[in-house]
Scaffold this active site. Structure first.
Site, short mmCIF file in Angstrom:
data_model
loop_
_atom_site.label_atom_id
_atom_site.label_comp_id
_atom_site.label_asym_id
_atom_site.label_seq_id
_atom_site.Cartn_x
_atom_site.Cartn_y
_atom_site.Cartn_z
CG ASN A 150 2.03 3.39 -14.34
OD1 ASN A 150 1.52 4.10 -13.48
ND2 ASN A 150 1.56 2.19 -14.63
N GLY B 88 7.09 -7.85 -12.25
CA GLY B 88 6.91 -6.93 -11.13
C GLY B 88 7.64 -7.36 -9.88
CB ALA C 289 -0.92 -0.01 1.21
CB CYS D 297 -3.65 2.53 -7.99
SG CYS D 297 -2.76 2.33 -6.43
CG ASN E 187 -2.62 -2.26 -10.58
OD1 ASN E 187 -1.92 -2.60 -9.64
ND2 ASN E 187 -2.64 -1.02 -11.04
CB THR E 188 -2.17 -5.35 -6.73
OG1 THR E 188 -2.62 -4.00 -6.57
CG2 THR E 188 -0.68 -5.36 -7.00
#
Ligand SMILES: Cc1cc2nc3c(=O)[nH]c(=O)nc-3n(C[C@H](O)[C@H](O)[C@H](O)COP(=O)(O)O)c2cc1C
Length: 302
Positions: free
Chosen positions: A99, A265, A70, A130, A192-193
């Site tokens: 990005n 990543g 985070a 995000c 993305n995560t």
């Protein structure tokens, strides 16, 4: 050596392996370990209009087969990037994917406009996915109408190839992807995560100050491969695969599923040479099978 070049729309990459945003700094931090210009490309840490300090610590913790982060998009800001980092990347011949992140469409456009005036930026990757910021992160990426709005606004602000990074938390991923494609995206990057949480049972509190964080690493990979497979079947633009790639085998999975390139990543935190090692592994695989990198793309689709 067989041909390792791949095309993402009008952009030709030296090979299909890039580094993923947030996991490779601005590239220069890794120049002592590998030849960053030999990579397919580097995606910068997410750039905002103003510098950002990000979230307070703890910002990272390890999980089974992955990690939670985070960070909250801490970055130097687009002006400092263009002034202090880009000239060195440009003179080294690095393929740079910028990005970018903002909490309003106007700010997205302003960042894209600044990058558009620079030489040495090869594409823009829009982070509309995000999970770790309060405003403007995942909201854009969850909703097809909002994703379309931000994509077409940035499209009008730049001549650069435009990649849009998909959120695995979009309710209808294919609808968001199609909205981005019809609004002018040149490629999609996925994924993305995904938000997760760890509780510290000694302190009886969530481990991360932000409480939740984005899950990355090998735990994510089967989900990412499935999403890339779905996207490749649903859109006509190239898809770049991301999620838990740590070995050549992992990267091949994404290419066989139809990804035109991959991004590495979390693996770079453990091994700063990971992307280079995987690119060399793919070249070796191609040599052994007498095929080019392009020939691998989509082969598992039958
Ligand atoms: C510490 C950290 C920071 C990240 N920062 C960004 C970011 O700034 N912008 C972005 O689009 N993705 C960011 N990501 C997401 C990664 O680019 C990637 O999509 C995700 O981690 C899945 O790939 P992996 O499993 O190979 O790490 C970040 C991931 C991590 C672990």
């Amino acid at each position: 050596m067989t041909d390792q070049q791949v095309s993402i729309g009008t952009l030709t990459l030296k090979n299909p392996v890039l580094t993923a945003s947030g996991c490779f700094g601005y590239g220069l931090e890794f120049a002592d370990f590998i030849d960053i210009a030999a990579l397919g490309g580097i995606c910068t840490k997410g750039l905002s209009l103003e510098p950002r300090a990000g979230n307070p610590p703890e910002r990272i913790c390890e999980t089974p087969a992955g990690m939670l982060n985070a960070i909250g998009l801490a970055n130097v800001g687009v002006d400092a990037f263009c002034r202090d980092k880009l000239p060195r990347l440009r003179s080294a011949g690095v393929t740079v994917i910028a990005n970018i992140f903002a909490s309003s469409i106007d700010d997205f456009v302003a960042i894209a406009d600044k990058l558009n005036q620079e030489t040495g930026v090869h594409a823009i990757e829009l982070n509309i996915s995000c999970p770790n910021v309060r405003h403007g992160g995942i909201e854009f990426g969850r909703d097809p109408a909002m994703a379309a709005q931000v994509t077409s606004a940035v499209r009008s602000a730049t001549r650069l190839p435009l990649w849009v990074k998909m959120s695995p938390e979009a309710g209808d991923l294919v609808a968001v992807a199609r909205a981005c494609e019809s609004s002018g995206a040149d490629a999609l990057t996925a994924i993305n995560t995904i938000r997760g949480m760890v509780i510290d049972v000694q302190n009886l509190r969530p481990k991360l100050a932000n409480r939740t964080g984005g899950l990355s690493g090998p735990a994510l990979r089967p989900i990412a491969v499935r999403m890339v497979w779905d996207l490749v079947g649903a859109v006509g633009i190239p898809v770049v695969g991301i999620g838990g790639i740590a070995t050549t085998r992992d990267a091949l999975e994404f290419l066989l599923a139809g990804a035109s390139a991959v991004q590495v990543g979390t693996a770079s935190f453990r091994d700063p040479t990971a992307a280079q090692r995987i690119a060399a592994g793919i070249a070796d695989f191609c040599r052994r099978h007498s095929i080019s990198a392009r020939d691998i793309i989509g082969r598992a689709r039958g």
